[in-house]
Design a protein around this motif. Sequence first.
Motif, PDB file in Angstrom:
ATOM      1  N   ALA A 141      26.423  55.531  -5.996  1.00 40.96           N
ATOM      2  CA  ALA A 141      26.049  56.911  -5.650  1.00 40.96           C
ATOM      3  C   ALA A 141      26.081  57.812  -6.881  1.00 40.96           C
ATOM      4  O   ALA A 141      25.217  58.681  -7.049  1.00 40.96           O
ATOM      5  CB  ALA A 141      26.989  57.447  -4.572  1.00 40.96           C
ATOM      6  N   ARG A 142      27.084  57.589  -7.750  1.00 44.14           N
ATOM      7  CA  ARG A 142      27.150  58.416  -8.957  1.00 44.14           C
ATOM      8  C   ARG A 142      25.967  58.111  -9.884  1.00 44.14           C
ATOM      9  O   ARG A 142      25.440  59.012 -10.525  1.00 44.14           O
ATOM     10  CB  ARG A 142      28.479  58.203  -9.677  1.00 44.14           C
ATOM     11  N   LEU A 143      25.562  56.863  -9.942  1.00 42.73           N
ATOM     12  CA  LEU A 143      24.356  56.536 -10.713  1.00 42.73           C
ATOM     13  C   LEU A 143      23.148  57.294 -10.165  1.00 42.73           C
ATOM     14  O   LEU A 143      22.322  57.817 -10.927  1.00 42.73           O
ATOM     15  CB  LEU A 143      24.098  55.026 -10.671  1.00 42.73           C
ATOM     16  N   GLN A 150      18.799  63.952 -14.124  1.00 46.88           N
ATOM     17  CA  GLN A 150      17.825  63.744 -15.199  1.00 46.88           C
ATOM     18  C   GLN A 150      16.376  63.835 -14.695  1.00 46.88           C
ATOM     19  O   GLN A 150      15.443  63.595 -15.445  1.00 46.88           O
ATOM     20  CB  GLN A 150      18.052  62.379 -15.852  1.00 46.88           C
ATOM     21  N   ASP A 151      16.222  64.152 -13.395  1.00 45.15           N
ATOM     22  CA  ASP A 151      14.904  64.300 -12.770  1.00 45.15           C
ATOM     23  C   ASP A 151      14.136  62.982 -12.715  1.00 45.15           C
ATOM     24  O   ASP A 151      12.906  62.978 -12.639  1.00 45.15           O
ATOM     25  CB  ASP A 151      14.069  65.369 -13.492  1.00 45.15           C
ATOM     26  N   ASP A 152      14.865  61.878 -12.748  1.00 39.26           N
ATOM     27  CA  ASP A 152      14.258  60.560 -12.563  1.00 39.26           C
ATOM     28  C   ASP A 152      14.429  60.196 -11.085  1.00 39.26           C
ATOM     29  O   ASP A 152      15.349  59.466 -10.691  1.00 39.26           O
ATOM     30  CB  ASP A 152      14.937  59.532 -13.476  1.00 39.26           C
ATOM     31  N   LEU A 153      13.531  60.724 -10.255  1.00 33.02           N
ATOM     32  CA  LEU A 153      13.717  60.653  -8.805  1.00 33.02           C
ATOM     33  C   LEU A 153      13.626  59.224  -8.271  1.00 33.02           C
ATOM     34  O   LEU A 153      14.351  58.855  -7.343  1.00 33.02           O
ATOM     35  CB  LEU A 153      12.690  61.542  -8.108  1.00 33.02           C
ATOM     36  N   ASN A 154      12.745  58.422  -8.826  1.00 35.93           N
ATOM     37  CA  ASN A 154      12.586  57.052  -8.330  1.00 35.93           C
ATOM     38  C   ASN A 154      13.849  56.226  -8.570  1.00 35.93           C
ATOM     39  O   ASN A 154      14.274  55.454  -7.699  1.00 35.93           O
ATOM     40  CB  ASN A 154      11.381  56.388  -9.000  1.00 35.93           C
ATOM     41  N   GLU A 155      14.459  56.382  -9.765  1.00 34.50           N
ATOM     42  CA  GLU A 155      15.706  55.672 -10.041  1.00 34.50           C
ATOM     43  C   GLU A 155      16.828  56.202  -9.153  1.00 34.50           C
ATOM     44  O   GLU A 155      17.691  55.446  -8.706  1.00 34.50           O
ATOM     45  CB  GLU A 155      16.086  55.829 -11.522  1.00 34.50           C
ATOM     46  N   ALA A 156      16.835  57.500  -8.911  1.00 41.18           N
ATOM     47  CA  ALA A 156      17.856  58.091  -8.038  1.00 41.18           C
ATOM     48  C   ALA A 156      17.761  57.493  -6.636  1.00 41.18           C
ATOM     49  O   ALA A 156      18.779  57.108  -6.042  1.00 41.18           O
ATOM     50  CB  ALA A 156      17.693  59.606  -7.985  1.00 41.18           C
ATOM     51  N   ASP A 161      19.971  54.140  -2.406  1.00 42.26           N
ATOM     52  CA  ASP A 161      19.735  53.078  -1.429  1.00 42.26           C
ATOM     53  C   ASP A 161      20.741  51.940  -1.603  1.00 42.26           C
ATOM     54  O   ASP A 161      21.252  51.390  -0.622  1.00 42.26           O
ATOM     55  CB  ASP A 161      18.305  52.562  -1.590  1.00 42.26           C
ATOM     56  N   LYS A 162      21.049  51.589  -2.859  1.00 43.25           N
ATOM     57  CA  LYS A 162      22.042  50.537  -3.107  1.00 43.25           C
ATOM     58  C   LYS A 162      23.428  50.967  -2.631  1.00 43.25           C
ATOM     59  O   LYS A 162      24.205  50.151  -2.107  1.00 43.25           O
ATOM     60  CB  LYS A 162      22.089  50.206  -4.603  1.00 43.25           C
ATOM     61  N   PRO A 170      27.038  59.797   5.420  1.00 44.23           N
ATOM     62  CA  PRO A 170      26.039  60.847   5.685  1.00 44.23           C
ATOM     63  C   PRO A 170      25.622  61.593   4.416  1.00 44.23           C
ATOM     64  O   PRO A 170      24.456  61.949   4.262  1.00 44.23           O
ATOM     65  CB  PRO A 170      26.756  61.784   6.665  1.00 44.23           C
ATOM     66  N   GLU A 171      26.567  61.817   3.510  1.00 39.91           N
ATOM     67  CA  GLU A 171      26.271  62.574   2.296  1.00 39.91           C
ATOM     68  C   GLU A 171      25.210  61.873   1.448  1.00 39.91           C
ATOM     69  O   GLU A 171      24.224  62.485   1.022  1.00 39.91           O
ATOM     70  CB  GLU A 171      27.549  62.768   1.483  1.00 39.91           C
ATOM     71  N   VAL A 172      25.412  60.588   1.210  1.00 37.21           N
ATOM     72  CA  VAL A 172      24.458  59.830   0.388  1.00 37.21           C
ATOM     73  C   VAL A 172      23.126  59.677   1.118  1.00 37.21           C
ATOM     74  O   VAL A 172      22.049  59.746   0.503  1.00 37.21           O
ATOM     75  CB  VAL A 172      25.040  58.454   0.018  1.00 37.21           C
ATOM     76  N   LEU A 173      23.174  59.500   2.441  1.00 37.94           N
ATOM     77  CA  LEU A 173      21.943  59.375   3.228  1.00 37.94           C
ATOM     78  C   LEU A 173      21.109  60.648   3.133  1.00 37.94           C
ATOM     79  O   LEU A 173      19.883  60.589   2.969  1.00 37.94           O
ATOM     80  CB  LEU A 173      22.293  59.081   4.687  1.00 37.94           C
ATOM     81  N   ASN A 174      21.757  61.801   3.202  1.00 37.58           N
ATOM     82  CA  ASN A 174      21.037  63.076   3.079  1.00 37.58           C
ATOM     83  C   ASN A 174      20.420  63.234   1.696  1.00 37.58           C
ATOM     84  O   ASN A 174      19.293  63.733   1.555  1.00 37.58           O
ATOM     85  CB  ASN A 174      21.986  64.239   3.370  1.00 37.58           C
ATOM     86  N   LYS A 175      21.160  62.800   0.664  1.00 34.53           N
ATOM     87  CA  LYS A 175      20.621  62.881  -0.699  1.00 34.53           C
ATOM     88  C   LYS A 175      19.406  61.973  -0.853  1.00 34.53           C
ATOM     89  O   LYS A 175      18.430  62.332  -1.504  1.00 34.53           O
ATOM     90  CB  LYS A 175      21.695  62.503  -1.711  1.00 34.53           C
TER      91      LYS A 175
END
Length: 387
Positions: A141-143, A150-156, A161-162, A170-175
């Motif tokens: 999640a921190r990655l 860094q605005d690298d949305l695809n990597e985010a 997802d991992k 819920p927090e990570v799912l919302n992000k």
Amino acid sequence: MTVMATLMGIDMDGPPPGDFGAAPEVPTQKQEPTPAPQSKKEPVPEPEDVEMEEPEDTSKEDADKLKAEGNTLYKQRKFDEAIAKYTQAWETHKDITYLNNRSAAEFEKGDFETAIKTCNLAIDEGRDMRADYKLIAKAFARLGNIYLKQDDLNEAVKYFDKSLTEHRTPEVLNKLRSTQKEIKIKEIQSYVNPEKAEEARLEGKEYFTKGDWPNAVKAYSEMIKRAPEDARGYSNRAAALAKLMSFPDAVQDCNKAIEKDPSFVRAYIRKANAQLAMKEYAQVMETLNVAREKDTELGSKNVNEIDQLYNKASSQRFQNIEGETPEQTMERVSRDPEVVQILQDPVMQGILQQARDNPAALTDHMRNPEVSKKINMLIAAGVIRTR
């Protein structure tokens, strides 16, 4: 003979040589010597199991103390000092919690490259020591947060997802969802091109003129993608959809066009036509009333078309059904919710009573737009009859 037999190895008492039919000799059992009696000895006691006390492992406690000190420094935004404490805690006791904390401090410090390395180290070490999935999920999640920063949305999205694969929160799912939505918005924005939109509009117009409705819809859809804020694209596509008898979709496109440009009268008229095709007469009249207001503000350029459509909707709404008597017609009309509401209005009751005594007074009341609307409704329903 005995001496000679002994020298030659012949047993004088045994059977003669070659006498194979004789019974075999049974060997005599040797008696073992009886052991001499031994004096009784007391049993030797077994040595007692002495539990050896192992020295307690205090590395975990020491590491937690260092982590607590790092947390205090982190809250004080002394990130370099906090990183040093977390590093010392990790070297004291191998727990990836300390690495996760260190990556958080590196992230807040703005050292994203180092934070990425620390997160990857936490994941690799966590796999080797079979750490709790929740801790590994935090590293992923921190990655995701780092790449989002860094605005690298695809990597985010990839690392969010991992993280959810390891442990769902819920927090990570919302992000993850908000990042995916942002990606779509950016894709739409990157596709916007006014020049391409105008080309698509002209192409759609050509298909519409030829009666090729499917390709017209396709061309106008491309126009909408190229210029999503242009109300004309939605209105034009609504016209093509209406030709394909897809009236609900046409109404939806008209609503979108009105949302983009509330003064776009043509969108109201096309919406009313689609509603009329679906026999939603009350909605038709409501749409046309708004269209009339907007058209008045713009110089009443479409007033004739609006009035014709309004009268058409009114006549269809209250037209006689084949084989229906006038009494049955009035009974059906009296059940119309809008007609009932008008007749129950005290103001309208007074106007109607006045009109019975002086029909010319009705003309004066028609100057009020709201009253005119209600009177026209009653005329269309046959409640008020004109000669």
